[in-house]
Design an enzyme around this catalytic site. Sequence first.
Site, PDB file in Angstrom:
ATOM      1  N   ASP A  26     -10.787 -40.920 -25.789  1.00  0.00           N
ATOM      2  CA  ASP A  26      -9.796 -40.526 -26.783  1.00  0.00           C
ATOM      3  C   ASP A  26      -9.724 -41.604 -27.858  1.00  0.00           C
ATOM      4  OD1 ASP A  26      -7.375 -39.172 -27.845  1.00  0.00           O
ATOM      5  OD2 ASP A  26      -6.370 -40.958 -27.069  1.00  0.00           O
ATOM      6  N   ASP A  28      -7.052 -42.081 -30.769  1.00  0.00           N
ATOM      7  CA  ASP A  28      -5.766 -42.661 -31.150  1.00  0.00           C
ATOM      8  C   ASP A  28      -4.929 -43.015 -29.922  1.00  0.00           C
ATOM      9  OD1 ASP A  28      -6.155 -42.284 -34.019  1.00  0.00           O
ATOM     10  OD2 ASP A  28      -6.014 -40.151 -33.564  1.00  0.00           O
TER      11      ASP A  28
END
Length: 208
Positions: A26, A28
Site C-alpha cells: 500500500d 499512503d
Amino acid sequence: MALTTRPGARHVQAVHSEGRPCLFIDKDGTLIHDVHYNVDPALLRFMPGAGAALARLQRAGLALVIVTNQSGIARGLFTHEQFDVLQQALLQRLQQEFSVTIDAVEMCPHGPDADGNPTCPCRKPAPGMLTRAARALGLDLSRSWMVGDTLDDVEAGHRAGAGGFLLRSGGETVWRRGPLREPDAAFDDWAALADHVEHLVARQTATP
C-alpha cells in the site's frame, strides 16, 4: 515486533504459478506518510525504514508491487496525469535513494459507494489490483503478501490468495473485523516486517 494472528491461513481467488513471490505494498500510510489526496512530489516522505526494508526484500528475490486506491481521481480532486507525475517521482526516489526498483504500480481511480464499499473489482478490499499484477508479472500469489496500514489492505491480500500484514502506523480507525480482515501478522515498523518476510522466504526456499 510481529504479532502472528493467523498462522498458515490460506484464502480465496488464488492465482497459482511457478512465478516469483511478491510483496504488494500500500502507498499512503504504509510506504509514504499519508497526506490526503496529495499529488505534489515535494510532499513525499517515506515511512521510517521503508526504503531499506524494500531493498532487503528485493535482494531476497521478491517482486515489489505498489497497489493503491486513489479515489481523488473519481472525486475530481486531481487527474490521472497529476498522479502519474507523483508516481514517477516516487519510483525515481526509491531507485536513487535505496536502489529499489518497483516491478509495477497498480492504481484504482474509482470511488466507494455511500457505505464505503468498492464499486469496482479493483478498489481494495477487492483483490483486482493484486490478481491483475500477478497475471501480468507471473507472480505466485500463494507465496506472496500484501502489507498496508488498514484492514482493507489485509482483506485484499487474503481475497487474492496471498497473506495479509498490517503496519500499525495509525491508518486503521474503524477496526471492522471479519475472517478475511485478521492480519497474518502485525508490525510496528518496517524493519520487523522485513525480518519476518525474510524468514518466511527462507522457509519457502527450504521446503522441497
